[in-house]
Design a protein around this motif. Sequence first.
Motif, mmCIF file in Angstrom:
data_model
loop_
_atom_site.group_PDB
_atom_site.id
_atom_site.type_symbol
_atom_site.label_atom_id
_atom_site.label_comp_id
_atom_site.label_asym_id
_atom_site.label_seq_id
_atom_site.Cartn_x
_atom_site.Cartn_y
_atom_site.Cartn_z
ATOM 1 N N ARG A 86 0.849 -1.205 0.000
ATOM 2 C CA ARG A 86 0.000 0.000 0.000
ATOM 3 C C ARG A 86 0.887 1.258 0.000
ATOM 4 N N THR A 87 1.964 1.224 0.810
ATOM 5 C CA THR A 87 2.865 2.387 0.836
ATOM 6 C C THR A 87 3.469 2.613 -0.554
ATOM 7 N N ILE A 88 3.907 1.536 -1.185
ATOM 8 C CA ILE A 88 4.534 1.673 -2.514
ATOM 9 C C ILE A 88 3.539 2.287 -3.495
ATOM 10 N N ILE A 89 2.297 1.797 -3.471
ATOM 11 C CA ILE A 89 1.298 2.321 -4.421
ATOM 12 C C ILE A 89 0.971 3.777 -4.099
ATOM 13 N N GLU A 90 0.917 4.112 -2.814
ATOM 14 C CA GLU A 90 0.612 5.519 -2.459
ATOM 15 C C GLU A 90 1.747 6.440 -2.890
ATOM 16 N N VAL A 91 3.000 5.969 -2.762
ATOM 17 C CA VAL A 91 4.127 6.782 -3.246
ATOM 18 C C VAL A 91 3.991 7.001 -4.767
ATOM 19 N N HIS A 92 3.369 6.041 -5.444
ATOM 20 C CA HIS A 92 3.134 6.178 -6.891
ATOM 21 C C HIS A 92 1.931 7.077 -7.192
ATOM 22 N N GLY A 93 1.265 7.574 -6.145
ATOM 23 C CA GLY A 93 0.087 8.432 -6.356
ATOM 24 C C GLY A 93 -1.174 7.618 -6.644
ATOM 25 N N GLY A 94 -1.147 6.327 -6.314
ATOM 26 C CA GLY A 94 -2.319 5.473 -6.572
ATOM 27 C C GLY A 94 -2.964 4.985 -5.284
ATOM 28 N N ARG A 95 -3.901 4.025 -5.417
ATOM 29 C CA ARG A 95 -4.594 3.466 -4.251
ATOM 30 C C ARG A 95 -4.541 1.949 -4.334
ATOM 31 N N LEU A 96 -4.540 1.294 -3.169
ATOM 32 C CA LEU A 96 -4.590 -0.174 -3.124
ATOM 33 C C LEU A 96 -5.689 -0.545 -2.139
ATOM 34 N N TRP A 97 -6.635 -1.373 -2.585
ATOM 35 C CA TRP A 97 -7.738 -1.746 -1.702
ATOM 36 C C TRP A 97 -8.249 -3.124 -2.102
ATOM 37 N N PHE A 98 -9.169 -3.682 -1.272
ATOM 38 C CA PHE A 98 -9.780 -4.968 -1.663
ATOM 39 C C PHE A 98 -11.286 -4.858 -1.534
ATOM 40 N N GLU A 99 -11.979 -5.747 -2.257
ATOM 41 C CA GLU A 99 -13.448 -5.710 -2.198
ATOM 42 C C GLU A 99 -13.921 -6.482 -0.978
ATOM 43 N N LEU A 100 -15.049 -6.074 -0.431
ATOM 44 C CA LEU A 100 -15.565 -6.759 0.754
ATOM 45 C C LEU A 100 -16.081 -8.141 0.379
ATOM 46 N N ALA A 101 -15.961 -9.086 1.326
ATOM 47 C CA ALA A 101 -16.286 -10.488 1.058
ATOM 48 C C ALA A 101 -17.704 -10.659 0.515
ATOM 49 N N ALA A 102 -18.651 -9.823 1.008
ATOM 50 C CA ALA A 102 -20.055 -10.001 0.605
ATOM 51 C C ALA A 102 -20.230 -9.767 -0.897
ATOM 52 N N GLN A 103 -19.302 -9.008 -1.501
ATOM 53 C CA GLN A 103 -19.485 -8.619 -2.898
ATOM 54 C C GLN A 103 -18.984 -9.661 -3.900
ATOM 55 N N GLN A 104 -18.223 -10.656 -3.465
ATOM 56 C CA GLN A 104 -17.653 -11.612 -4.425
ATOM 57 C C GLN A 104 -17.176 -12.879 -3.723
ATOM 58 N N ASP A 105 -16.831 -13.904 -4.539
ATOM 59 C CA ASP A 105 -16.211 -15.109 -3.986
ATOM 60 C C ASP A 105 -14.708 -14.904 -4.077
ATOM 61 N N GLY A 106 -13.983 -15.311 -3.075
ATOM 62 C CA GLY A 106 -12.529 -15.149 -3.112
ATOM 63 C C GLY A 106 -12.133 -13.708 -2.848
ATOM 64 N N ALA A 107 -10.812 -13.484 -2.882
ATOM 65 C CA ALA A 107 -10.329 -12.113 -2.603
ATOM 66 C C ALA A 107 -10.120 -11.371 -3.914
ATOM 67 N N VAL A 108 -10.453 -10.090 -3.916
ATOM 68 C CA VAL A 108 -10.208 -9.252 -5.099
ATOM 69 C C VAL A 108 -9.480 -7.996 -4.624
ATOM 70 N N PHE A 109 -8.217 -7.876 -5.016
ATOM 71 C CA PHE A 109 -7.436 -6.682 -4.677
ATOM 72 C C PHE A 109 -7.306 -5.818 -5.930
ATOM 73 N N HIS A 110 -7.370 -4.509 -5.728
ATOM 74 C CA HIS A 110 -7.197 -3.576 -6.842
ATOM 75 C C HIS A 110 -6.097 -2.590 -6.481
ATOM 76 N N PHE A 111 -5.336 -2.174 -7.485
ATOM 77 C CA PHE A 111 -4.519 -0.965 -7.272
ATOM 78 C C PHE A 111 -4.521 -0.125 -8.532
ATOM 79 N N THR A 112 -4.342 1.173 -8.345
ATOM 80 C CA THR A 112 -4.367 2.077 -9.493
ATOM 81 C C THR A 112 -3.016 2.773 -9.629
#
Length: 508
Positions: A452-478
């Motif tokens: 998350r720190t690395i992505i924020e230094v890049h001016g982006g965001r790193l997050w994951f979707e809540l379990a209720a919204q999908q099966d398995g883990a879904v991480f996103h970064f921009t």
Amino acid sequence: MEIVTILWSLGAAVAIVMAAVCGGLWLIEPRDRTTLMLCILGVATAVSAYLEFGMRHSATAAEYGEWLRWYYLPSGLALVSMVLFVHYYLGTGRVWLMYAAIFARSVVVVVNFLVHPNFGFSEIVSLRSVSLFGEQVSAIGVAVSSERQWFAVASMILLIAYLTDAATQRWLKGGWESRRKALAVSLGILVPLLCTTMYGYLLFFGVLQGALSTLPWFLGALLTMAYELGRDVILNRRARLELAEARAQLAQVERISVLGQLASTLAHELAQPLAATSANVDAALTQIGGKKPDLEELSSILRDIGNDHRRASKIINRMRALFKRHSIELKPLSVEDVVQDVALLIRPEATSKHVVLDLLMQPGLPLVFGDRVHLSQVLLNLLMNSLHAVQCRPLDARRITVEARANDAKGEVEVTVKDSGPGIPDSLVDEVFKPFFTTKSEGMGIGLALSRTIIEVHGGRLWFELAAQQDGAVFHFTLRRAAERALNVETHFVSDKNESLVASPPRA
Ligand code: ADP
């Protein structure tokens, strides 16, 4: 030119330069109001110097009175900017006292322009000539002071009370840095203010004969405070460099740890082309030693040797890049290249664990601003977590998908890592990004925090979707896009079934 004129002109020039520097710093960092206050103080000091020059060279009492009337404006501004500087710089002192001092001083300035000849005097009758550094200059000779002057005295007392309060509170906070700042404000602003105010009133009430001047005090305060800010900037910069260095070291340790986890499959991956090359060399030697060497077969063997060599070098180069210590350097780069780099390292591990790794890259993705090594590290962390998470699933249900898409509206590229594992339970939603949080027996718990720190230094965001919204883990970064490129919204699909990473079979 007389020495006084030279000195005062120099003082005004220094004040203007300081105002320009502080103004520039404020434009770079508008949240830092201390630089804005010093900029205002610099301008007010330069204008005061000009008006003092006018007073000193006045030929008549009326002319002097007019210069003095304007003089209230920059000196009022200088006082208010100093008070606000101390407020922002020390962060102490009773705020109501500060507002009371600013209000009283503002009243003095406003009323000054409503009365004649100015706030302090009802009448300036005549001037006298006094000596200042050897030059004969004009000063007030006979004048009738106004009752209003006591209000101005009260406003100065409020001001001094606030500055004393702020410096004392800061001193009482304890610690070397607090005391040093309190001392700097006391010596740079408070003591000269006391001296100049007393000198001004002694002149005003006719106890002393001399020329009125606040320039040395204003300029002294400006230089002292600018020195303080410069010192803070250097110390902050040093602290930031040390933090970046510590982060780079931690990132390197983490990368080595991840590569350590991949070591056995990567060693196997490298052993394959080496074994194939060795067998191919034997086959080539046999051909050459034969009576009638088949040149076509020989060139095909050599091509295979070349391919194996290139593939092994690619893996070694990617690993070597990750082993090196490396501070973040943002350059335009292709997200697809980063994904391919990481896929090269992780695929052997995925294959050995029966995990299907899909890469969905939008064609014509724009370049992003990023650091290849650190972005590889982020992706490697997310994929290692996903590989770990899908272990609890049956062999045919282990799937990880990496997808990269452009988000035109936001000027970003978004990378998604999705797996078919159990996902992040609701109870851990607030925990997973905390440093040293891990549910793995051998985990360090710094992968996601660091990513998350690395992505924020890049001016982006790193997050994951809540379990209720999908099966398995879904991480996103921009990531911020670096340049415009033609976009095609279709995605193309590369599955590990399509991409051969297996060494060329050795010739018999
Ligand atoms: P570590 O991998 O050393 O545990 P991380 O910071 O990378 O450290 O991960 C912290 C925790 O987040 C993991 O221990 C795990 O509980 C959870 N986590 C991360 N990624 C996933 C995922 N894809 N699926 C389920 N849980 C995950």
